[in-house]
Motif scaffolding. Sequence first.
Motif, PDB file in Angstrom:
ATOM      1  N   ALA A 100       0.792  -1.320  -0.076  1.00  0.00           N
ATOM      2  CA  ALA A 100       0.245   0.155   0.022  1.00  0.00           C
ATOM      3  C   ALA A 100       0.666   1.347   0.040  1.00  0.00           C
ATOM      4  N   GLU A 101       2.011   1.130   0.885  1.00  0.00           N
ATOM      5  CA  GLU A 101       2.654   2.460   0.939  1.00  0.00           C
ATOM      6  C   GLU A 101       3.534   2.622  -0.508  1.00  0.00           C
ATOM      7  N   VAL A 102       4.315   1.526  -1.119  1.00  0.00           N
ATOM      8  CA  VAL A 102       4.884   1.816  -2.188  1.00  0.00           C
ATOM      9  C   VAL A 102       4.016   2.020  -3.362  1.00  0.00           C
ATOM     10  N   LEU A 103       2.619   1.785  -3.345  1.00  0.00           N
ATOM     11  CA  LEU A 103       1.489   2.224  -4.463  1.00  0.00           C
ATOM     12  C   LEU A 103       1.412   3.651  -4.312  1.00  0.00           C
ATOM     13  N   LYS A 104       1.351   4.259  -3.171  1.00  0.00           N
ATOM     14  CA  LYS A 104       1.352   5.604  -3.103  1.00  0.00           C
ATOM     15  C   LYS A 104       2.404   6.445  -3.832  1.00  0.00           C
ATOM     16  N   LEU A 105       3.549   5.592  -3.911  1.00  0.00           N
ATOM     17  CA  LEU A 105       4.708   6.601  -4.538  1.00  0.00           C
ATOM     18  C   LEU A 105       4.641   6.191  -5.958  1.00  0.00           C
ATOM     19  N   ASP A 106       3.981   5.026  -6.390  1.00  0.00           N
ATOM     20  CA  ASP A 106       4.123   4.671  -7.889  1.00  0.00           C
ATOM     21  C   ASP A 106       2.789   3.703  -8.064  1.00  0.00           C
ATOM     22  N   LYS A 107       1.672   4.382  -8.615  1.00  0.00           N
ATOM     23  CA  LYS A 107       0.552   3.422  -8.591  1.00  0.00           C
ATOM     24  C   LYS A 107       0.592   2.285  -9.524  1.00  0.00           C
ATOM     25  N   ASN A 108       1.450   2.395 -10.392  1.00  0.00           N
ATOM     26  CA  ASN A 108       1.675   1.153 -11.292  1.00  0.00           C
ATOM     27  C   ASN A 108       2.729   0.131 -11.015  1.00  0.00           C
ATOM     28  N   ALA A 109       3.147   0.018  -9.686  1.00  0.00           N
ATOM     29  CA  ALA A 109       4.298  -0.865  -9.328  1.00  0.00           C
ATOM     30  C   ALA A 109       3.620  -2.263  -9.031  1.00  0.00           C
ATOM     31  N   SER A 110       4.458  -3.203  -9.368  1.00  0.00           N
ATOM     32  CA  SER A 110       4.018  -4.577  -9.296  1.00  0.00           C
ATOM     33  C   SER A 110       5.089  -5.241  -8.385  1.00  0.00           C
ATOM     34  N   PHE A 111       4.524  -6.426  -7.908  1.00  0.00           N
ATOM     35  CA  PHE A 111       5.242  -6.843  -6.578  1.00  0.00           C
ATOM     36  C   PHE A 111       5.745  -8.538  -6.841  1.00  0.00           C
ATOM     37  N   GLU A 112       6.805  -9.021  -6.611  1.00  0.00           N
ATOM     38  CA  GLU A 112       6.976 -10.215  -6.646  1.00  0.00           C
ATOM     39  C   GLU A 112       7.894 -10.637  -5.085  1.00  0.00           C
ATOM     40  N   VAL A 113       7.404 -11.133  -4.576  1.00  0.00           N
ATOM     41  CA  VAL A 113       7.846 -11.742  -2.912  1.00  0.00           C
ATOM     42  C   VAL A 113       8.024 -12.959  -3.012  1.00  0.00           C
ATOM     43  N   ASN A 114       9.403 -13.341  -2.575  1.00  0.00           N
ATOM     44  CA  ASN A 114      10.007 -14.755  -2.197  1.00  0.00           C
ATOM     45  C   ASN A 114      10.349 -14.693  -0.562  1.00  0.00           C
ATOM     46  N   THR A 115       9.571 -15.811   0.029  1.00  0.00           N
ATOM     47  CA  THR A 115       9.820 -16.034   1.364  1.00  0.00           C
ATOM     48  C   THR A 115      10.749 -17.328   1.660  1.00  0.00           C
ATOM     49  N   VAL A 116      11.660 -17.130   2.474  1.00  0.00           N
ATOM     50  CA  VAL A 116      12.246 -18.507   2.901  1.00  0.00           C
ATOM     51  C   VAL A 116      12.186 -18.605   4.633  1.00  0.00           C
ATOM     52  N   ASP A 117      11.604 -19.532   4.947  1.00  0.00           N
ATOM     53  CA  ASP A 117      11.614 -19.765   6.450  1.00  0.00           C
ATOM     54  C   ASP A 117      12.795 -20.534   6.812  1.00  0.00           C
ATOM     55  N   PRO A 118      13.123 -20.482   8.035  1.00  0.00           N
ATOM     56  CA  PRO A 118      14.618 -20.863   8.773  1.00  0.00           C
ATOM     57  C   PRO A 118      14.444 -22.344   8.359  1.00  0.00           C
ATOM     58  N   GLU A 119      13.556 -23.307   8.470  1.00  0.00           N
ATOM     59  CA  GLU A 119      13.910 -24.568   7.936  1.00  0.00           C
ATOM     60  C   GLU A 119      14.432 -24.726   6.787  1.00  0.00           C
ATOM     61  N   MET A 120      13.704 -23.999   5.646  1.00  0.00           N
ATOM     62  CA  MET A 120      13.982 -24.180   4.467  1.00  0.00           C
ATOM     63  C   MET A 120      15.536 -23.448   4.221  1.00  0.00           C
ATOM     64  N   ALA A 121      15.598 -22.665   4.757  1.00  0.00           N
ATOM     65  CA  ALA A 121      17.168 -21.806   4.689  1.00  0.00           C
ATOM     66  C   ALA A 121      18.093 -22.957   5.031  1.00  0.00           C
ATOM     67  N   LYS A 122      17.851 -23.679   6.297  1.00  0.00           N
ATOM     68  CA  LYS A 122      18.759 -24.793   6.685  1.00  0.00           C
ATOM     69  C   LYS A 122      19.164 -25.815   5.691  1.00  0.00           C
ATOM     70  N   GLU A 123      17.859 -26.140   5.339  1.00  0.00           N
ATOM     71  CA  GLU A 123      17.772 -27.258   4.160  1.00  0.00           C
ATOM     72  C   GLU A 123      18.485 -27.033   2.856  1.00  0.00           C
ATOM     73  N   LEU A 124      18.230 -25.735   2.287  1.00  0.00           N
ATOM     74  CA  LEU A 124      19.082 -25.229   0.943  1.00  0.00           C
ATOM     75  C   LEU A 124      20.558 -25.273   1.350  1.00  0.00           C
ATOM     76  N   GLY A 125      21.030 -24.679   2.493  1.00  0.00           N
ATOM     77  CA  GLY A 125      22.489 -24.535   2.824  1.00  0.00           C
ATOM     78  C   GLY A 125      23.186 -26.037   2.840  1.00  0.00           C
ATOM     79  N   GLN A 126      22.295 -26.966   3.335  1.00  0.00           N
ATOM     80  CA  GLN A 126      22.997 -28.328   3.463  1.00  0.00           C
ATOM     81  C   GLN A 126      22.928 -29.104   2.144  1.00  0.00           C
ATOM     82  N   ASN A 127      21.962 -28.790   1.334  1.00  0.00           N
ATOM     83  CA  ASN A 127      21.644 -29.473  -0.099  1.00  0.00           C
ATOM     84  C   ASN A 127      22.779 -28.856  -0.780  1.00  0.00           C
TER      85      ASN A 127
END
Length: 302
Positions: A100-127
């Motif tokens: 909402a705050e970013v859209l106030k600065l640029d109403k045409n902005a689009s978002f891509e969010v990638n989230t990594v939880d702690p367990e996934m981060a640990k597994e990725l590091g090990q792999n």
Amino acid sequence: MRFKNFDYVGASRYFYTFSIILTIAGIICLAAFGLNYGVDFRSGSNVDITTSKQLTEEQLKPIFSKINIDEEPDVTPGADRVNVRFHQVLTEPQDQALRAEVLKLDKNASFEVNTVDPEMAKELGQNAIYAVLLSCVGIIIYVSIRFEWRFAIAAIIALMHDAFVVVSIFSILRLEVSLTFIIAILTIIGYSINDTIVIFDRIRENLRFAKLKKHSDLVELVNKSLSQTIARSLYTALSVFIAAFFMLIMGGESIRMFSLAIVIGLLFGAYSSIFIASPLWLLLKGKNVGKTGTAKPSKSQV
């Protein structure tokens, strides 16, 4: 270009010294600061914002205080794209507030969010660690079967040298380490072993017809083998380096660290096959050749 009379074995001492100094510096830096892990290897949210106009870090900073985060994120602005890496996983209300705050600065902005939880981060590091180790084990087995154990030891030390040098430079310069970095390390290992195998193959071919009476004969054989293959090695490295370099300066932000790791790895991989792997094999093989004695037979001479 003529390389027939160059003493590669003699010059290798300078490259060994340089590599040892860089390795020690890398070990100290890794022990003191570790690596600058990206969101792939530690929990958090990575937000890519595509904008219709340029947004600066100063414009975005007030937003972060409004969405109640514990630690200020890392912001990488661009002409029409902004990357924001949060060191914590954004909750749904925080995500909505950010949008909402970013859209106030640029109403045409689009978002891509990638989230990594702690367990996934640990597994990725090990792999990632397993992937590098398994590739090294496979190379050891392949080189041992095709050549002999001395070639295998020299090849794997040169490979580990190439990989660790890249890791050291990323640690010293505090560059971000992500999954693309691991892909770059595996690519470097594959490229380096290819170059090393070509040189080792020529050494083995020359070894079959050589009469080694003194240690100097073995030194001459290695220098001869390197002079016969160095032009190919340099031209191949240069052609790949040019492609990787332009990918670095013209590619997007998402592949910049990958491209940089490839460029660094190519530079060090090119000289390690010549000045690290081959002289190291000579050191191991030289124990079988006395200063006045003859060489003991090995399966590489059969």
